[in-house]
Every structure is written in structure tokens, then in C-alpha cells.
Scaffold this motif. Structure first.
Motif, short mmCIF file in Angstrom:
data_model
loop_
_atom_site.label_atom_id
_atom_site.label_comp_id
_atom_site.label_asym_id
_atom_site.label_seq_id
_atom_site.Cartn_x
_atom_site.Cartn_y
_atom_site.Cartn_z
N ARG A 129 -49.62 80.10 16.31
CA ARG A 129 -49.63 80.00 17.77
C ARG A 129 -50.51 81.12 18.33
O ARG A 129 -50.36 82.28 17.94
CB ARG A 129 -48.22 80.11 18.33
CG ARG A 129 -48.18 80.08 19.85
CD ARG A 129 -46.76 80.17 20.39
NE ARG A 129 -46.78 80.31 21.85
CZ ARG A 129 -45.67 80.42 22.58
NH1 ARG A 129 -44.49 80.42 22.01
NH2 ARG A 129 -45.77 80.55 23.89
N ASP A 130 -51.40 80.75 19.24
CA ASP A 130 -52.28 81.71 19.89
C ASP A 130 -51.58 82.37 21.07
O ASP A 130 -50.90 81.70 21.86
CB ASP A 130 -53.55 81.03 20.41
CG ASP A 130 -54.68 81.08 19.40
OD1 ASP A 130 -55.47 80.12 19.35
OD2 ASP A 130 -54.78 82.08 18.66
N TYR A 131 -51.78 83.68 21.19
CA TYR A 131 -51.28 84.42 22.33
C TYR A 131 -52.46 85.10 23.01
O TYR A 131 -53.36 85.62 22.32
CB TYR A 131 -50.25 85.47 21.91
CG TYR A 131 -48.98 84.88 21.37
CD1 TYR A 131 -48.84 84.59 20.02
CD2 TYR A 131 -47.91 84.59 22.22
CE1 TYR A 131 -47.67 84.04 19.52
CE2 TYR A 131 -46.74 84.04 21.73
CZ TYR A 131 -46.63 83.77 20.38
OH TYR A 131 -45.47 83.22 19.89
N TRP A 132 -52.42 85.12 24.36
CA TRP A 132 -53.51 85.70 25.14
C TRP A 132 -52.96 86.67 26.18
O TRP A 132 -51.89 86.45 26.74
CB TRP A 132 -54.28 84.60 25.87
CG TRP A 132 -54.96 83.62 24.97
CD1 TRP A 132 -54.43 82.46 24.50
CD2 TRP A 132 -56.27 83.72 24.41
NE1 TRP A 132 -55.34 81.82 23.68
CE2 TRP A 132 -56.49 82.58 23.62
CE3 TRP A 132 -57.29 84.67 24.52
CZ2 TRP A 132 -57.67 82.35 22.92
CZ3 TRP A 132 -58.48 84.45 23.83
CH2 TRP A 132 -58.66 83.31 23.04
N ASN B 35 -56.34 88.81 22.08
CA ASN B 35 -55.82 87.60 21.42
C ASN B 35 -55.21 87.94 20.07
O ASN B 35 -55.68 88.83 19.36
CB ASN B 35 -56.94 86.59 21.24
CG ASN B 35 -56.61 85.49 20.26
OD1 ASN B 35 -56.87 85.60 19.07
ND2 ASN B 35 -55.99 84.42 20.76
N THR B 36 -54.17 87.20 19.72
CA THR B 36 -53.66 87.21 18.38
C THR B 36 -53.07 85.85 18.06
O THR B 36 -52.81 85.05 18.96
CB THR B 36 -52.63 88.33 18.15
OG1 THR B 36 -52.36 88.44 16.75
CG2 THR B 36 -51.32 88.03 18.89
N ASN B 37 -52.86 85.60 16.79
CA ASN B 37 -52.26 84.35 16.34
C ASN B 37 -51.09 84.69 15.43
O ASN B 37 -51.27 85.37 14.41
CB ASN B 37 -53.30 83.50 15.61
CG ASN B 37 -52.74 82.13 15.25
OD1 ASN B 37 -51.91 82.01 14.36
ND2 ASN B 37 -53.19 81.10 15.95
#
Length: 115
Positions: free
Chosen positions: A102-105, A96-98
Motif C-alpha cells: 500500500r502506498d502512503y503519501w 512516499n513509502t510503500n
């Protein structure tokens, strides 16, 4: 747009080790925090470990001392070294990162700890 691709999951016996990898797209990888989450069947997704852009780290109490998160900015990759694995560590692990709120998975990688 950030794409995250995990690898390294599998089946391991209790007490064993695995190393997960997460490759990220984008030229700004070194500037962003990265994290590993996991979700076991019937449970909520939980934070496992996080590493900041300055390499500061935090861990869930349940994995402190057994898991190590690290990053290689030259390879745009974050790792999760998991030692002394327990059946309770069985879950799908997500990178995960932001970025810009916005969150990305990633797609997730299954880790199963069983004899």
C-alpha cells in the motif's frame, strides 16, 4: 497505517538550496524504503529519489549530482537536500513509502525556484 508529514519547502532563487524533511509515524521506519516524488503543474508525478532500508539510493537523471536523499532512523525522518536549484525544479514535492503493498503519501510541500 503510516503518516508522512513534509516540511521545508519555499521560494528560492536559481542556484540556491533547500532541504526538505519528511517525518514518518511507525516503529518500523528503519525497515522500509522511502522516496521523494514531485509534480509540476500540468505534468505527471515523477520519482525524484529513493533510499532503501540499507541506505542504497537512486536518483532521477535530472537531479543526479544536485540532490541528496538521506535518512535518520532514530528520528523517523527522511531528507532531501537540494542544491543548485533550477526553475525546472519548481513543483510540489511529496514523501512516499510503500508498506505491505500500500502506498502512503504526505500532503506535499511547494518548492518554487524563481528570481
Amino acid at each position: 497505517q503510516v503518516q508522512l508529514v513534509e516540511s521545508g519547502g519555499g521560494l528560492v532563487q536559481p542556484g540556491g538550496s533547500l532541504r526538505l524533511s519528511c517525518a514518518a509515524s511507525g516503529s518500523f521506519f528503519g525497515l522500509i524504503a522511502m522516496a521523494w516524488y514531485r509534480q509540476a503543474p500540468g505534468k505527471q508525478r515523477e520519482l525524484v529519489a529513493r533510499i532503501g532500508s540499507g541506505d542504497s539510493t537512486i536518483y532521477a537523471n535530472s537531479v543526479e549530482g544536485r540532490f541528496t536523499i538521506s535518512r535518520d532512523n532514530a528520528k523517523n525522518t527522511v531528507y532531501l537536500q537540494m542544491n543548485s536549484l533550477e526553475p525546472e525544479d519548481t513543483a510540489v514535492y511529496y514523501c512516499n513509502t510503500n508498506v505491505r503493498y500500500r502506498d502512503y503519501w504526505g500532503q506535499g510541500t511547494q518548492v518554487t525556484v524563481s528570481s
